[in-house]
Design a protein around this motif. Structure first.
Motif, PDB file in Angstrom:
ATOM      1  N   VAL A  36       0.743  -1.236   0.098  1.00 27.88           N
ATOM      2  CA  VAL A  36      -0.135   0.005  -0.089  1.00 27.88           C
ATOM      3  C   VAL A  36       1.064   1.190  -0.186  1.00 27.88           C
ATOM      4  CG1 VAL A  36      -1.737   1.514   1.362  1.00 27.88           C
ATOM      5  CG2 VAL A  36      -1.873  -1.247   1.283  1.00 27.88           C
ATOM      6  N   ALA A  37       1.856   1.340   0.931  1.00 26.32           N
ATOM      7  CA  ALA A  37       2.802   2.318   0.905  1.00 26.32           C
ATOM      8  C   ALA A  37       3.491   2.569  -0.618  1.00 26.32           C
ATOM      9  CB  ALA A  37       3.707   1.979   1.894  1.00 26.32           C
ATOM     10  N   GLN A  38       3.532   1.665  -1.178  1.00 27.28           N
ATOM     11  CA  GLN A  38       4.240   1.937  -2.800  1.00 27.28           C
ATOM     12  C   GLN A  38       3.151   2.270  -3.754  1.00 27.28           C
ATOM     13  OE1 GLN A  38       5.755  -2.094  -2.684  1.00 27.28           O
ATOM     14  NE2 GLN A  38       7.802  -1.376  -2.304  1.00 27.28           N
ATOM     15  N   LEU A  39       2.008   2.395  -3.756  1.00 32.47           N
ATOM     16  CA  LEU A  39       0.951   2.210  -4.603  1.00 32.47           C
ATOM     17  C   LEU A  39       0.964   3.546  -5.391  1.00 32.47           C
ATOM     18  CD1 LEU A  39      -2.185   0.632  -3.192  1.00 32.47           C
ATOM     19  CD2 LEU A  39      -1.055  -0.017  -5.222  1.00 32.47           C
ATOM     20  N   LYS A  40       1.190   4.677  -4.493  1.00 28.40           N
ATOM     21  CA  LYS A  40       1.109   6.012  -5.260  1.00 28.40           C
ATOM     22  C   LYS A  40       2.314   6.284  -5.990  1.00 28.40           C
ATOM     23  CE  LYS A  40      -0.754  10.088  -5.643  1.00 28.40           C
ATOM     24  NZ  LYS A  40      -2.153  10.409  -6.377  1.00 28.40           N
ATOM     25  N   GLU A  41       3.255   5.828  -5.584  1.00 28.85           N
ATOM     26  CA  GLU A  41       4.869   5.943  -6.301  1.00 28.85           C
ATOM     27  C   GLU A  41       4.607   4.988  -7.626  1.00 28.85           C
ATOM     28  OE1 GLU A  41       9.475   5.535  -5.861  1.00 28.85           O
ATOM     29  OE2 GLU A  41       8.286   5.547  -4.212  1.00 28.85           O
ATOM     30  N   GLU A  42       4.286   3.844  -7.550  1.00 25.07           N
ATOM     31  CA  GLU A  42       4.137   2.863  -8.449  1.00 25.07           C
ATOM     32  C   GLU A  42       3.152   3.041  -9.516  1.00 25.07           C
ATOM     33  OE1 GLU A  42       5.405  -0.322 -10.552  1.00 25.07           O
ATOM     34  OE2 GLU A  42       6.143   0.052  -8.629  1.00 25.07           O
ATOM     35  N   ILE A  43       2.122   3.554  -9.244  1.00 24.09           N
ATOM     36  CA  ILE A  43       0.847   3.488 -10.061  1.00 24.09           C
ATOM     37  C   ILE A  43       0.614   4.994 -10.197  1.00 24.09           C
ATOM     38  CG2 ILE A  43      -1.741   3.256 -10.349  1.00 24.09           C
ATOM     39  CD1 ILE A  43      -0.136   0.725 -10.341  1.00 24.09           C
ATOM     40  N   GLY A  44       0.605   5.918  -9.391  1.00 26.60           N
ATOM     41  CA  GLY A  44       0.352   7.371  -9.710  1.00 26.60           C
ATOM     42  C   GLY A  44      -1.391   7.499  -9.584  1.00 26.60           C
ATOM     43  N   LYS A  45      -1.887   7.186 -10.834  1.00 29.56           N
ATOM     44  CA  LYS A  45      -3.306   7.150 -10.781  1.00 29.56           C
ATOM     45  C   LYS A  45      -3.900   5.930 -11.567  1.00 29.56           C
ATOM     46  CE  LYS A  45      -4.294  10.527 -14.340  1.00 29.56           C
ATOM     47  NZ  LYS A  45      -5.018   9.826 -15.090  1.00 29.56           N
ATOM     48  N   ILE A  46      -5.166   5.411 -11.322  1.00 31.84           N
ATOM     49  CA  ILE A  46      -5.870   4.851 -12.197  1.00 31.84           C
ATOM     50  C   ILE A  46      -6.881   5.447 -12.990  1.00 31.84           C
ATOM     51  CG2 ILE A  46      -7.602   2.701 -12.162  1.00 31.84           C
ATOM     52  CD1 ILE A  46      -5.041   1.893 -10.891  1.00 31.84           C
ATOM     53  N   ASP A  47      -6.747   5.023 -14.266  1.00 34.94           N
ATOM     54  CA  ASP A  47      -7.391   5.475 -15.314  1.00 34.94           C
ATOM     55  C   ASP A  47      -8.602   5.131 -15.574  1.00 34.94           C
ATOM     56  OD1 ASP A  47      -5.391   7.654 -15.838  1.00 34.94           O
ATOM     57  OD2 ASP A  47      -4.300   5.896 -16.789  1.00 34.94           O
ATOM     58  N   LEU A  48      -8.949   3.792 -15.219  1.00 37.36           N
ATOM     59  CA  LEU A  48     -10.017   3.132 -15.452  1.00 37.36           C
ATOM     60  C   LEU A  48     -10.374   1.691 -14.531  1.00 37.36           C
ATOM     61  CD1 LEU A  48     -12.826   2.324 -17.177  1.00 37.36           C
ATOM     62  CD2 LEU A  48     -11.208   1.032 -18.659  1.00 37.36           C
ATOM     63  N   CYS A  49     -11.309   1.596 -13.690  1.00 40.49           N
ATOM     64  CA  CYS A  49     -11.654   0.520 -12.983  1.00 40.49           C
ATOM     65  C   CYS A  49     -12.729  -0.673 -13.929  1.00 40.49           C
ATOM     66  CB  CYS A  49     -12.012   0.646 -11.934  1.00 40.49           C
ATOM     67  SG  CYS A  49     -11.019   1.820 -10.639  1.00 40.49           S
ATOM     68  N   VAL A  50     -12.179  -1.822 -14.121  1.00 46.59           N
ATOM     69  CA  VAL A  50     -13.206  -2.722 -14.554  1.00 46.59           C
ATOM     70  C   VAL A  50     -13.268  -3.854 -13.746  1.00 46.59           C
ATOM     71  CG1 VAL A  50     -13.810  -4.160 -16.397  1.00 46.59           C
ATOM     72  CG2 VAL A  50     -12.117  -2.330 -16.594  1.00 46.59           C
ATOM     73  N   THR A  51     -14.596  -4.391 -13.514  1.00 46.78           N
ATOM     74  CA  THR A  51     -15.186  -5.297 -12.502  1.00 46.78           C
ATOM     75  C   THR A  51     -15.979  -6.315 -13.050  1.00 46.78           C
ATOM     76  OG1 THR A  51     -15.783  -5.951 -10.285  1.00 46.78           O
ATOM     77  CG2 THR A  51     -16.760  -3.958 -11.314  1.00 46.78           C
ATOM     78  N   GLY A  52     -16.130  -7.508 -12.520  1.00 48.01           N
ATOM     79  CA  GLY A  52     -17.328  -8.191 -12.458  1.00 48.01           C
ATOM     80  C   GLY A  52     -18.410  -7.841 -11.749  1.00 48.01           C
ATOM     81  N   ALA A  53     -19.479  -8.623 -11.721  1.00 47.65           N
ATOM     82  CA  ALA A  53     -20.567  -8.462 -10.902  1.00 47.65           C
ATOM     83  C   ALA A  53     -21.435  -9.449 -10.787  1.00 47.65           C
ATOM     84  CB  ALA A  53     -21.367  -7.165 -11.158  1.00 47.65           C
TER      85      ALA A  53
END
Length: 294
Positions: A130-147
């Motif tokens: 979790v502590a690395q997410l911001k540096e590693e990812i920056g931001k998510i441009d799209l989320c896709v999920t099942g349901a």
């Protein structure tokens, strides 16, 4: 309408969809047709996935959050082929998040990387804290999920375990997703329900719903912004999802740095954690906190 009525209605919808999916879904090698354990792939799902890859928010995306659902295996593969980085939670979030970066995976391994068993192999996906997410990812441009089911207003009915909503809350807390992050669901046409769903305050809604027959676009979707609602967590979530323990420790560290918290508030390891690795992770966070110079 009472809460019990809502619960009864949800149970009826789940039962109906279960029998509809039996004729259309592809069984899982481990869970068969137990749709309480996974969201299945289904016949002609490629048409639904093509509707997702045709979205402008997909085509412009650098990083996509894709849930570990069977119905999205081909999308994870396609995203890598399209040069997009994918953030994928492990099954039930037991081992946190993995990053699939096409720049670090050989082309011939893209298909293997799209499999849940493959992404955790050495040299394929990379576990990210979790502590690395911001540096590693920056931001998510799209989320896709099942349901399990989706209504016409993009409100999802899941299997009651809330892993996608929880992942969203964690990413929202770290500033990686937000109100403007588009969310898409991939479901079979039989999973579109007429019954209006009544979301909880933590439920994430969909901007798009893709089926094998059509794409539904929903206007003016509002997403939860409060991060993890700690008082709403189920005991088993706190006990078995180690990234929650990590996030709580990070939040306490930030409070201490801001002068608004103390070590006494650090979450204590619970004796009922599902693995020694999870217990070790919490103990490591405690040690970091003790060593931190205030």
């Amino acid at each position: 309408m009472s809460d019990h009525t809502f619960i009864d209605s949800k149970s009826a919808i789940r039962r109906r969809i279960y029998y509809d999916l039996l004729q259309r879904a592809i069984p899982d090698s481990r869970y068969g047709y137990d749709f309480t354990a996974f969201y299945p792939d289904f016949r002609d799902s490629s048409f639904a996935l093509n509707r997702i890859t045709g979205l402008s928010c997909y085509q412009s995306a650098d990083t996509i959050f894709i849930t570990p659902d069977n119905s999205l295996e081909a999308l994870r593969h396609q995203a890598l082929k399209d040069g997009k980085k994918a953030l994928v939670p492990t099954y039930a979030m037991r081992r946190g998040f993995f990053v699939l970066d096409p720049r670090r995976i050989s082309d011939q391994d893209f298909r293997f990387a799209s499999l849940l068993d493959g992404m955790e192999r050495p040299g394929i996906g990379r576990s990210v804290e979790v502590a690395q997410l911001k540096e590693e990812i920056g931001k998510i441009d799209l989320c896709v999920t099942g349901a399990g089911a989706v209504d016409a207003r993009g409100r999802r009915l899941g299997n009651g375990r809330g892993f996608f909503d929880l992942a969203w809350a964690i990413l929202s807390d770290r500033g990686i997703v937000g109100p403007g992050t588009p969310v898409a669901a991939v479901v079979h046409e039989c999973q579109i329900v007429d019954e209006e769903q009544h979301p909880e305050e933590w439920d994430v809604r969909c901007d798009f719903v893709a089926t094998q027959d059509k794409l539904i676009s929903i206007e003016s979707v509002e997403q939860p912004e409060g991060g993890v609602l700690w008082d709403k967590l189920k005991p088993e979530q706190w006990q078995t999802i180690s990234v929650l323990q990590e996030l709580k420790g990070i939040q306490m560290m930030e409070k201490i740095m801001n002068g608004t918290g103390s070590l006494h508030e650090l979450p204590k390891p619970t004796p009922n954690l599902s693995s020694a690795d999870e217990l070790m992770g919490i103990q490591m966070m405690e040690q970091i906190m003790r060593d931190y110079k205030i």
